[in-house]
Scaffold this active site. Structure first.
Site, PDB file in Angstrom:
ATOM      1  N   VAL A  54       0.814  -1.218   0.000  1.00 20.36           N
ATOM      2  CA  VAL A  54       0.000   0.000   0.000  1.00 20.36           C
ATOM      3  C   VAL A  54       0.851   1.274   0.000  1.00 20.36           C
ATOM      4  CG1 VAL A  54      -0.191   0.202   2.518  1.00 20.36           C
ATOM      5  CG2 VAL A  54      -2.029   1.090   1.066  1.00 20.36           C
ATOM      6  N   TYR A  55       2.147   1.190   0.342  1.00 16.26           N
ATOM      7  CA  TYR A  55       2.994   2.392   0.389  1.00 16.26           C
ATOM      8  C   TYR A  55       3.250   2.893  -1.023  1.00 16.26           C
ATOM      9  CZ  TYR A  55       4.329   0.711   5.112  1.00 16.26           C
ATOM     10  OH  TYR A  55       4.343   0.261   6.402  1.00 16.26           O
ATOM     11  N   SER A  56       2.979   4.140  -1.418  1.00 20.43           N
ATOM     12  CA  SER A  56       2.361   5.166  -0.596  1.00 20.43           C
ATOM     13  C   SER A  56       1.097   5.671  -1.312  1.00 20.43           C
ATOM     14  CB  SER A  56       3.355   6.298  -0.384  1.00 20.43           C
ATOM     15  OG  SER A  56       3.907   6.660  -1.668  1.00 20.43           O
TER      16      SER A  56
END
Length: 318
Positions: free
Chosen positions: A57-59
């Site tokens: 999920v980053y970023s």
């Protein structure tokens, strides 16, 4: 007098051998561009580190990003340096906008995307990023075990999970002979102790699960750069500055100042050393946006606090 530290360059995490500081990759592709990220990664490895933490999920929270930016930067670095076997890569599943939750189908699709971005054929440590209580532990643990058996993942771990679900997960793996969580990634630091200490830490200790805490420096507050009346130019200023409004935050800064002066050490190093000394903790996670921020983080492997210093910090942070 401070005890002489024993050699602590590596510690065990299941079958993995990891450094005492895990480098947080959340800044890669966010506040650090690829060139800056490569410089930090190079310096971290040169300083003895080998344990890099990221997530699919980053970023995604950054306008214009979609998730996976950090993994992509790390993958490009691994490819350009040709050092895949020298580092331990941890990433996470369950929070990417396109792969939310922990259904078997989601996990199996998401891991292939992570492998592609990381430009590798295996992930050393694969975390369930957030528990998904709509899915039975039997479903996601069987899916994770399939990944281990397929050679896509070496070890599995959990983040953001309750004590009850952690215990249920461990019991299921033991009963069925499936891959078992070897690590837990809790929110834990000197100004946030109740997010781990207590029932969750007890389950981890009782079951031999290692802790790899995130927010180890409380979004930068425990570096000491946030003080009453100070102004800090950082994407995390709003969150870190809230600790200045608490008696605990001010007490902790005072205690950190005292211990840091005694060791001629950086405040961040002392905060990480306290965390590293806590039961079950094997490697705090901290991120660096610039190479100049790294020495204070890597210093945790060389700093052993005395019992009196640990007690001082315990009391200040209570």
């Amino acid at each position: 007098m401070t005890a002489t530290p024993a050699p602590r360059t590596r510690t065990s995490l299941g079958s993995l051998s990891v450094s005492r500081l895990s480098l947080g990759g959340n800044v890669f592709g966010w506040t650090a561009d690829e060139a800056e990220s490569f410089a930090v990664l190079d310096a971290y490895v040169a300083g003895g580190g080998n344990f890099i933490d990221t997530a699919d999920v980053y970023s995604a929270w950054v306008p214009g990003n979609k998730g996976g930016e950090s993994e992509t930067v790390i993958g490009n670095w691994l490819s350009s340096r040709g050092n895949r076997s020298d580092v331990v890569i941890a990433t996470k599943v369950g929070a990417h906008p396109a792969y939310k939750g922990l259904s078997a189908a989601t996990i199996k699709a998401a891991v292939d995307e992570s492998l592609t971005r990381l430009r590798t054929d295996y992930i050393d440590l694969y975390y369930t990023h957030y528990d998904d209580e709509s899915v039975e532990v039997s479903e996601f643990l069987t899916a994770l075990d399939d990944l281990v058996r397929a050679g896509k993942v070496r070890e599995i771990a959990a983040s953001n999970i309750s004590a009850q679900r952690l215990e249920e997960s461990l019991a299921f793996s033991d009963r069925e002979g499936l891959a078992r969580y070897v690590a837990l990634q809790p929110h834990y630091n000197l100004v946030s102790r109740d997010t781990y200490e207590g029932e969750l830490a007890d389950v981890a200790a009782r079951n031999g699960v290692a802790a790899v805490p995130y927010y180890a420096l409380a979004s930068g507050f425990l570096t000491g750069k946030y003080r009453p009346g100070s102004t800090v130019d950082s994407a995390r200023t709003a969150k870190a500055a809230t600790y200045l409004d608490t008696d605990r935050g001010l007490r902790v800064l005072t205690a950190l100042d005292s211990v840091a002066a005694a060791h001629q050490a950086e405040i961040a190093t002392v905060a990480l050393a306290w965390l590293a000394a806590q039961p079950t903790v094997v490697a705090p996670i901290a991120s660096a946006r610039t190479v100049s921020q790294l020495p204070a983080l890597l210093g945790v492997a060389e700093l052993t606090l005395t019992d009196a210093e640990l007690k001082l910090l315990d009391e200040a942070s209570a």
